[in-house]
Motif scaffolding. Structure first.
Motif, PDB file in Angstrom:
ATOM      1  N   THR A  34      89.130  40.626  47.939  1.00 41.77           N
ATOM      2  CA  THR A  34      89.520  42.126  47.981  1.00 41.77           C
ATOM      3  C   THR A  34      90.348  42.001  46.375  1.00 41.77           C
ATOM      4  O   THR A  34      90.592  41.278  45.812  1.00 41.77           O
ATOM      5  N   ASP A  35      90.920  43.319  46.194  1.00 43.51           N
ATOM      6  CA  ASP A  35      91.801  43.546  45.186  1.00 43.51           C
ATOM      7  C   ASP A  35      93.275  43.520  45.537  1.00 43.51           C
ATOM      8  O   ASP A  35      94.123  44.258  44.807  1.00 43.51           O
ATOM      9  N   VAL A  36      93.680  42.978  46.651  1.00 43.89           N
ATOM     10  CA  VAL A  36      95.218  43.081  46.980  1.00 43.89           C
ATOM     11  C   VAL A  36      96.013  42.339  46.095  1.00 43.89           C
ATOM     12  O   VAL A  36      95.603  41.170  45.813  1.00 43.89           O
ATOM     13  N   ASP A  37      97.143  42.705  45.575  1.00 42.87           N
ATOM     14  CA  ASP A  37      97.770  42.026  44.575  1.00 42.87           C
ATOM     15  C   ASP A  37      99.336  42.221  44.894  1.00 42.87           C
ATOM     16  O   ASP A  37     100.205  41.617  44.210  1.00 42.87           O
ATOM     17  N   CYS A  38      99.814  42.770  46.104  1.00 42.04           N
ATOM     18  CA  CYS A  38     101.382  42.805  46.341  1.00 42.04           C
ATOM     19  C   CYS A  38     101.463  42.652  48.103  1.00 42.04           C
ATOM     20  O   CYS A  38     100.580  43.080  48.629  1.00 42.04           O
ATOM     21  N   HIS A  88     102.808  45.117  49.525  1.00 38.97           N
ATOM     22  CA  HIS A  88     102.705  46.533  50.129  1.00 38.97           C
ATOM     23  C   HIS A  88     101.161  46.849  50.386  1.00 38.97           C
ATOM     24  O   HIS A  88     100.870  47.429  51.693  1.00 38.97           O
ATOM     25  N   CYS A  89     100.235  45.790  49.664  1.00 40.63           N
ATOM     26  CA  CYS A  89      98.934  46.106  50.066  1.00 40.63           C
ATOM     27  C   CYS A  89      98.710  45.377  51.216  1.00 40.63           C
ATOM     28  O   CYS A  89      97.693  45.868  52.343  1.00 40.63           O
ATOM     29  N   ARG A 129      99.789  47.459  54.137  1.00 45.77           N
ATOM     30  CA  ARG A 129      99.078  48.739  54.341  1.00 45.77           C
ATOM     31  C   ARG A 129      97.782  48.438  55.102  1.00 45.77           C
ATOM     32  O   ARG A 129      97.328  49.120  56.030  1.00 45.77           O
ATOM     33  N   LYS A 140      93.485  36.428  47.556  1.00 41.32           N
ATOM     34  CA  LYS A 140      93.088  37.933  47.713  1.00 41.32           C
ATOM     35  C   LYS A 140      91.950  37.964  48.560  1.00 41.32           C
ATOM     36  O   LYS A 140      90.888  38.787  48.373  1.00 41.32           O
ATOM     37  N   LYS A 182      92.101  52.491  49.879  1.00 41.97           N
ATOM     38  CA  LYS A 182      92.253  52.069  48.396  1.00 41.97           C
ATOM     39  C   LYS A 182      92.086  50.584  48.220  1.00 41.97           C
ATOM     40  O   LYS A 182      92.991  50.154  47.386  1.00 41.97           O
ATOM     41  N   VAL A 183      91.352  49.748  48.865  1.00 45.57           N
ATOM     42  CA  VAL A 183      91.454  48.279  48.934  1.00 45.57           C
ATOM     43  C   VAL A 183      89.753  48.118  48.392  1.00 45.57           C
ATOM     44  O   VAL A 183      88.850  48.339  49.637  1.00 45.57           O
TER      45      VAL A 183
END
Length: 108
Positions: A36-40, A42-43, A46, A68, A92-93
């Motif tokens: 994935t493109d999770v980078d924080c 908060h992601c 979510r 990630k 939005k991931v």
């Protein structure tokens, strides 16, 4: 006449007992790892707070922020990889199954 009715009842009871003794359809639990493109943090929050968006049959979700990767354990009879990718996209991931990652399946 009474013998005929009794025979029918015994037959019906026997069939019902056999059907009840039959094991239920086996569920197939699948574990898939997604890049994935999770980078924080908060992601991660979510995703974890919106697990139902990923579809039916989700049993477990683990998010590994440093790599990630999102690991999803689900019932294959109720969900599939495409539905999970669409669910993550709605959060939005961006996600895709890891290349060469064989879906590991277990029967319960």
């Amino acid at each position: 006449m009474k013998k005929m009715v009794m025979m029918c009842l015994v037959l019906l009871l026997g069939v019902g007992t056999c059907m009840a003794a039959k094991p239920a359809a086996q569920k197939k639990t699948v574990t898939t790892v997604f890049k994935t493109d999770v980078d924080c943090e908060h992601c991660v929050t979510r995703i974890m707070n919106n697990v139902p968006v990923l579809g039916k049959g989700i049993k477990d979700v683990q998010v590994d922020l440093p790599t990630k990767q999102v690991t999803v354990v689900y019932d294959a009879s109720k969900n599939d990889v495409e539905t999970i990718v669409k669910g993550l996209a709605s959060l939005k991931v961006k996600a895709e199954p890891l290349p060469g990652d064989e879906e590991s399946a277990q029967k319960e």
